[in-house]
Design a protein around this motif. Structure first.
Motif, PDB file in Angstrom:
ATOM      1  N   SER A  60      78.550  63.080   4.821  1.00 31.39           N
ATOM      2  CA  SER A  60      77.197  63.179   4.257  1.00 31.39           C
ATOM      3  C   SER A  60      76.406  64.190   5.087  1.00 31.39           C
ATOM      4  O   SER A  60      76.652  64.322   6.282  1.00 31.39           O
ATOM      5  CB  SER A  60      76.522  61.807   4.357  1.00 31.39           C
ATOM      6  OG  SER A  60      75.135  61.935   4.183  1.00 31.39           O
ATOM      7  N   ILE A  61      75.470  64.889   4.464  1.00 30.91           N
ATOM      8  CA  ILE A  61      74.642  65.778   5.299  1.00 30.91           C
ATOM      9  C   ILE A  61      73.292  65.145   5.632  1.00 30.91           C
ATOM     10  O   ILE A  61      72.464  65.770   6.287  1.00 30.91           O
ATOM     11  CB  ILE A  61      74.469  67.198   4.713  1.00 30.91           C
ATOM     12  CG1 ILE A  61      73.800  67.185   3.339  1.00 30.91           C
ATOM     13  CG2 ILE A  61      75.782  67.945   4.690  1.00 30.91           C
ATOM     14  CD1 ILE A  61      73.156  68.524   3.000  1.00 30.91           C
ATOM     15  N   GLY A  62      73.058  63.932   5.185  1.00 30.98           N
ATOM     16  CA  GLY A  62      71.810  63.268   5.543  1.00 30.98           C
ATOM     17  C   GLY A  62      71.530  62.116   4.596  1.00 30.98           C
ATOM     18  O   GLY A  62      72.171  61.978   3.551  1.00 30.98           O
ATOM     19  N   ASP A  63      70.574  61.306   4.974  1.00 29.11           N
ATOM     20  CA  ASP A  63      70.271  60.101   4.193  1.00 29.11           C
ATOM     21  C   ASP A  63      69.358  60.399   3.024  1.00 29.11           C
ATOM     22  O   ASP A  63      68.183  59.985   3.007  1.00 29.11           O
ATOM     23  CB  ASP A  63      69.638  59.039   5.110  1.00 29.11           C
ATOM     24  CG  ASP A  63      70.643  58.518   6.127  1.00 29.11           C
ATOM     25  OD1 ASP A  63      71.860  58.747   5.927  1.00 29.11           O
ATOM     26  OD2 ASP A  63      70.220  57.893   7.108  1.00 29.11           O
ATOM     27  N   TYR A  64      69.867  61.142   2.080  1.00 29.31           N
ATOM     28  CA  TYR A  64      69.166  61.439   0.838  1.00 29.31           C
ATOM     29  C   TYR A  64      70.236  61.788  -0.185  1.00 29.31           C
ATOM     30  O   TYR A  64      71.368  62.084   0.185  1.00 29.31           O
ATOM     31  CB  TYR A  64      68.175  62.606   1.002  1.00 29.31           C
ATOM     32  CG  TYR A  64      68.697  63.705   1.875  1.00 29.31           C
ATOM     33  CD1 TYR A  64      68.338  63.788   3.218  1.00 29.31           C
ATOM     34  CD2 TYR A  64      69.605  64.630   1.365  1.00 29.31           C
ATOM     35  CE1 TYR A  64      68.856  64.779   4.027  1.00 29.31           C
ATOM     36  CE2 TYR A  64      70.121  65.627   2.177  1.00 29.31           C
ATOM     37  CZ  TYR A  64      69.741  65.688   3.506  1.00 29.31           C
ATOM     38  OH  TYR A  64      70.277  66.665   4.323  1.00 29.31           O
ATOM     39  N   VAL A  65      69.870  61.737  -1.461  1.00 22.73           N
ATOM     40  CA  VAL A  65      70.876  61.994  -2.494  1.00 22.73           C
ATOM     41  C   VAL A  65      70.566  63.316  -3.198  1.00 22.73           C
ATOM     42  O   VAL A  65      69.473  63.507  -3.739  1.00 22.73           O
ATOM     43  CB  VAL A  65      70.926  60.829  -3.516  1.00 22.73           C
ATOM     44  CG1 VAL A  65      71.972  61.116  -4.591  1.00 22.73           C
ATOM     45  CG2 VAL A  65      71.243  59.517  -2.813  1.00 22.73           C
ATOM     46  N   LEU A  66      71.539  64.213  -3.159  1.00 22.64           N
ATOM     47  CA  LEU A  66      71.410  65.503  -3.842  1.00 22.64           C
ATOM     48  C   LEU A  66      72.112  65.412  -5.198  1.00 22.64           C
ATOM     49  O   LEU A  66      72.792  64.436  -5.483  1.00 22.64           O
ATOM     50  CB  LEU A  66      72.072  66.595  -3.001  1.00 22.64           C
ATOM     51  CG  LEU A  66      71.467  66.785  -1.611  1.00 22.64           C
ATOM     52  CD1 LEU A  66      72.396  67.599  -0.736  1.00 22.64           C
ATOM     53  CD2 LEU A  66      70.102  67.450  -1.717  1.00 22.64           C
ATOM     54  N   MET A  67      71.965  66.452  -6.003  1.00 22.69           N
ATOM     55  CA  MET A  67      72.586  66.417  -7.330  1.00 22.69           C
ATOM     56  C   MET A  67      74.085  66.686  -7.265  1.00 22.69           C
ATOM     57  O   MET A  67      74.831  66.283  -8.138  1.00 22.69           O
ATOM     58  CB  MET A  67      71.899  67.409  -8.251  1.00 22.69           C
ATOM     59  CG  MET A  67      70.551  66.856  -8.697  1.00 22.69           C
ATOM     60  SD  MET A  67      69.742  67.903  -9.867  1.00 22.69           S
ATOM     61  CE  MET A  67      69.102  69.170  -8.829  1.00 22.69           C
TER      62      MET A  67
ATOM     63  N   LEU B 158      85.435  64.878   1.556  1.00 19.64           N
ATOM     64  CA  LEU B 158      84.697  64.632   0.316  1.00 19.64           C
ATOM     65  C   LEU B 158      83.210  64.620   0.646  1.00 19.64           C
ATOM     66  O   LEU B 158      82.777  63.882   1.544  1.00 19.64           O
ATOM     67  CB  LEU B 158      85.094  63.276  -0.294  1.00 19.64           C
ATOM     68  CG  LEU B 158      84.301  62.837  -1.516  1.00 19.64           C
ATOM     69  CD1 LEU B 158      84.572  63.758  -2.717  1.00 19.64           C
ATOM     70  CD2 LEU B 158      84.628  61.387  -1.890  1.00 19.64           C
ATOM     71  N   MET B 159      82.440  65.436  -0.052  1.00 22.43           N
ATOM     72  CA  MET B 159      80.988  65.432   0.136  1.00 22.43           C
ATOM     73  C   MET B 159      80.456  64.150  -0.509  1.00 22.43           C
ATOM     74  O   MET B 159      80.691  63.907  -1.701  1.00 22.43           O
ATOM     75  CB  MET B 159      80.337  66.645  -0.545  1.00 22.43           C
ATOM     76  CG  MET B 159      80.885  67.989  -0.116  1.00 22.43           C
ATOM     77  SD  MET B 159      80.680  68.280   1.643  1.00 22.43           S
ATOM     78  CE  MET B 159      82.340  68.068   2.233  1.00 22.43           C
ATOM     79  N   SER B 160      79.761  63.330   0.269  1.00 17.12           N
ATOM     80  CA  SER B 160      79.347  62.030  -0.269  1.00 17.12           C
ATOM     81  C   SER B 160      78.166  61.475   0.529  1.00 17.12           C
ATOM     82  O   SER B 160      78.224  61.461   1.762  1.00 17.12           O
ATOM     83  CB  SER B 160      80.527  61.066  -0.156  1.00 17.12           C
ATOM     84  OG  SER B 160      80.091  59.747  -0.251  1.00 17.12           O
TER      85      SER B 160
ATOM     86  N   CYS C 296      83.471  68.736  -3.874  1.00 18.86           N
ATOM     87  CA  CYS C 296      82.062  68.522  -4.233  1.00 18.86           C
ATOM     88  C   CYS C 296      81.967  67.635  -5.468  1.00 18.86           C
ATOM     89  O   CYS C 296      82.498  67.994  -6.527  1.00 18.86           O
ATOM     90  CB  CYS C 296      81.389  69.853  -4.566  1.00 18.86           C
ATOM     91  SG  CYS C 296      81.580  71.095  -3.290  1.00 18.86           S
ATOM     92  N   GLY C 297      81.283  66.519  -5.331  1.00 19.28           N
ATOM     93  CA  GLY C 297      81.040  65.669  -6.494  1.00 19.28           C
ATOM     94  C   GLY C 297      79.840  66.185  -7.275  1.00 19.28           C
ATOM     95  O   GLY C 297      79.151  67.132  -6.858  1.00 19.28           O
ATOM     96  N   HIS C 298      79.583  65.578  -8.409  1.00 23.92           N
ATOM     97  CA  HIS C 298      78.402  65.876  -9.222  1.00 23.92           C
ATOM     98  C   HIS C 298      78.129  64.642 -10.067  1.00 23.92           C
ATOM     99  O   HIS C 298      78.847  63.657  -9.969  1.00 23.92           O
ATOM    100  CB  HIS C 298      78.646  67.107 -10.100  1.00 23.92           C
ATOM    101  CG  HIS C 298      77.484  68.047 -10.058  1.00 23.92           C
ATOM    102  ND1 HIS C 298      77.341  69.021  -9.109  1.00 23.92           N
ATOM    103  CD2 HIS C 298      76.365  68.133 -10.835  1.00 23.92           C
ATOM    104  CE1 HIS C 298      76.213  69.687  -9.318  1.00 23.92           C
ATOM    105  NE2 HIS C 298      75.605  69.150 -10.363  1.00 23.92           N
ATOM    106  N   TYR C 299      77.113  64.688 -10.891  1.00 23.99           N
ATOM    107  CA  TYR C 299      76.758  63.536 -11.749  1.00 23.99           C
ATOM    108  C   TYR C 299      76.629  62.282 -10.861  1.00 23.99           C
ATOM    109  O   TYR C 299      75.975  62.331  -9.829  1.00 23.99           O
ATOM    110  CB  TYR C 299      77.777  63.350 -12.883  1.00 23.99           C
ATOM    111  CG  TYR C 299      78.146  64.653 -13.558  1.00 23.99           C
ATOM    112  CD1 TYR C 299      77.144  65.456 -14.125  1.00 23.99           C
ATOM    113  CD2 TYR C 299      79.456  65.116 -13.584  1.00 23.99           C
ATOM    114  CE1 TYR C 299      77.465  66.673 -14.718  1.00 23.99           C
ATOM    115  CE2 TYR C 299      79.779  66.325 -14.181  1.00 23.99           C
ATOM    116  CZ  TYR C 299      78.771  67.106 -14.741  1.00 23.99           C
ATOM    117  OH  TYR C 299      79.087  68.301 -15.303  1.00 23.99           O
ATOM    118  N   GLU C 300      77.330  61.189 -11.213  1.00 25.46           N
ATOM    119  CA  GLU C 300      77.241  59.971 -10.398  1.00 25.46           C
ATOM    120  C   GLU C 300      78.288  59.946  -9.280  1.00 25.46           C
ATOM    121  O   GLU C 300      78.422  58.952  -8.573  1.00 25.46           O
ATOM    122  CB  GLU C 300      77.374  58.723 -11.281  1.00 25.46           C
ATOM    123  CG  GLU C 300      76.070  58.286 -11.931  1.00 25.46           C
ATOM    124  CD  GLU C 300      74.904  58.229 -10.943  1.00 25.46           C
ATOM    125  OE1 GLU C 300      75.024  57.538  -9.910  1.00 25.46           O
ATOM    126  OE2 GLU C 300      73.883  58.886 -11.199  1.00 25.46           O
ATOM    127  N   GLY C 301      79.043  61.029  -9.158  1.00 20.35           N
ATOM    128  CA  GLY C 301      80.078  61.081  -8.126  1.00 20.35           C
ATOM    129  C   GLY C 301      81.464  61.143  -8.755  1.00 20.35           C
ATOM    130  O   GLY C 301      81.611  61.492  -9.920  1.00 20.35           O
TER     131      GLY C 301
END
Ligand code: SAM
Length: 242
Positions: free
Chosen positions: A130-137, A85-87, A111-116
Motif C-alpha cells: 500500500s502507499i498509504g492509508d487512503y483508497v485510490l481508484m 500487488l498494489m493494494s 495494478c488493480g482497478h474497480y473494486e480490486g
C-alpha cells in the motif's frame, strides 16, 4: 539494472513518467527497464471484459484472476521476480522498503482497478503493498510511486550522494535547503550557510533536521541513529517548548 513489469488496464497512464525526465534517461542508460502489460489483452471472452460481479454481493465490479494471471505467465523468469500487488490492505511502502526493493533485479507490479482483483491472485504474488492509508481508484499511481522511489536508488540514476542526505535516509527528515538569490522579497538565507564554515554548517543542518522531525514526525526519532549531541539538542528543544 532492474527490470520492472507493470500489469495494468491503463498503460497510457505511465507514458508521462517513462517518456520524460530522469526515468526516461535511466531507461536509455539501461539502468532500468520498464515493460507495460495491458492485461485486458489476456481476457478470454469476446468482449474483452476483465471484470465481473463479486460472489456474495457487494457494490462494484471485481477484476477476474484469469487475465491477470495469464498476463503474468508471459513474463520471462517470473519465478525469480519479486511480485507485488498494489493494494490498500498491504503493508505501507516507505523508504526502507524502497531500499530493499532496489536490491532486486526484477520487480513485477500488478495494478488493480474497480473494486480490486479476485483474492486468488494472492497465490501468485509475494507481497501486497500500500502507499498509504487512503483508497485510490487504481494501482497505477502506487506503481508509479514505487517505480520512482526504487529507480532513484539504482546507482547512476541520480547523483551519487543525493539519497544519502535526504529525508528518511537516517530516519530523519531533511534539513531545509536554499539556493540563489541570497535574499528574496526580504527573506534571507540563514547566515551560517553563507559563512563557508563547514563544521558549523553540518551542525546547523543536523539540528534543523532534528527540529523538523521532532515537530512533524516525532515517531521517526525512535528509529533514528542519534548521538549524544543529538539527544542534548532535542532535550533543549523540548525544554524550550515547555
Ligand atoms: C478502489 S481500489 C479497491 C479498494 C478495495 N475495494 C478495498 O477496499 O481495499 C482499486 C485498486 O486501486 C489500488 N489501490 C487503491 N488504493 C491504494 C493504496 N493506498 N495503495 C496501493 N494500491 C491502492 C489497488 O490496486 C486496488 O485494487
Amino acid at each position: 539494472m532492474i527490470r520492472f513489469d507493470i500489469l495494468t488496464l491503463f498503460p497510457n497512464m505511465f507514458k508521462g513518467l517513462i517518456e520524460d525526465s530522469i526515468i526516461k534517461r535511466a531507461i536509455e542508460k539501461k539502468l532500468i527497464e520498464v515493460n507495460l502489460i495491458d492485461f485486458r489483452e489476456f481476457s478470454t471472452n469476446k468482449h474483452h471484459t476483465v471484470d465481473d460481479y463479486s460472489y456474495g454481493g457487494g457494490a462494484g465490479m471485481l477484476i477476474s484472476v484469469e487475465p491477470v494471471h495469464l498476463a503474468m505467465k508471459t513474463i520471462p523468469n517470473l519465478d525469480h521476480a519479486k511480485k507485488l500487488l498494489m493494494s490498500p490492505s498491504g503493508k505501507t511502502f516507505n523508504q526502507a522498503k524502497a531500499i530493499e526493493l532496489s536490491k532486486e533485479e526484477h520487480i513485477v507490479m500488478v495494478c488493480g482497478h474497480y473494486e480490486g482483483i479476485d483474492a486468488r491472485i494472492l497465490n501468485f504474488i509475494d507481497e501486497e503493498v500500500s502507499i498509504g492509508d487512503y483508497v485510490l481508484m487504481g494501482g497505477e499511481v502506487p506503481a508509479m510511486t514505487i517505480l520512482e522511489a526504487v529507480s532513484r536508488l539504482v546507482p547512476g540514476v541520480i547523483s551519487e550522494d543525493s539519497p544519502v542526505n535526504e529525508s528518511f535516509s537516517d530516519s530523519l527528515l531533511e534539513h531545509p535547503q536554499y539556493t540563489r538569490p541570497a535574499i528574496y522579497e526580504g527573506f534571507g538565507v540563514p547566515d551560517v550557510l553563507l559563512s563557508g564554515h563547514h563544521a558549523n554548517i553540518k551542525k546547523w543542518q543536523r539540528e534543523k533536521a532534528l527540529e523538523k522531525t521532532l515537530k512533524v514526525r516525532p515517531d521517526l526519532l525512535k528509529k533514528a541513529n542519534l548521538d549524544l549531541n543529538d539527544y542534548k539538542y532535542l532535550w533543549e528543544l523540548k525544554n524550550e517548548k515547555n
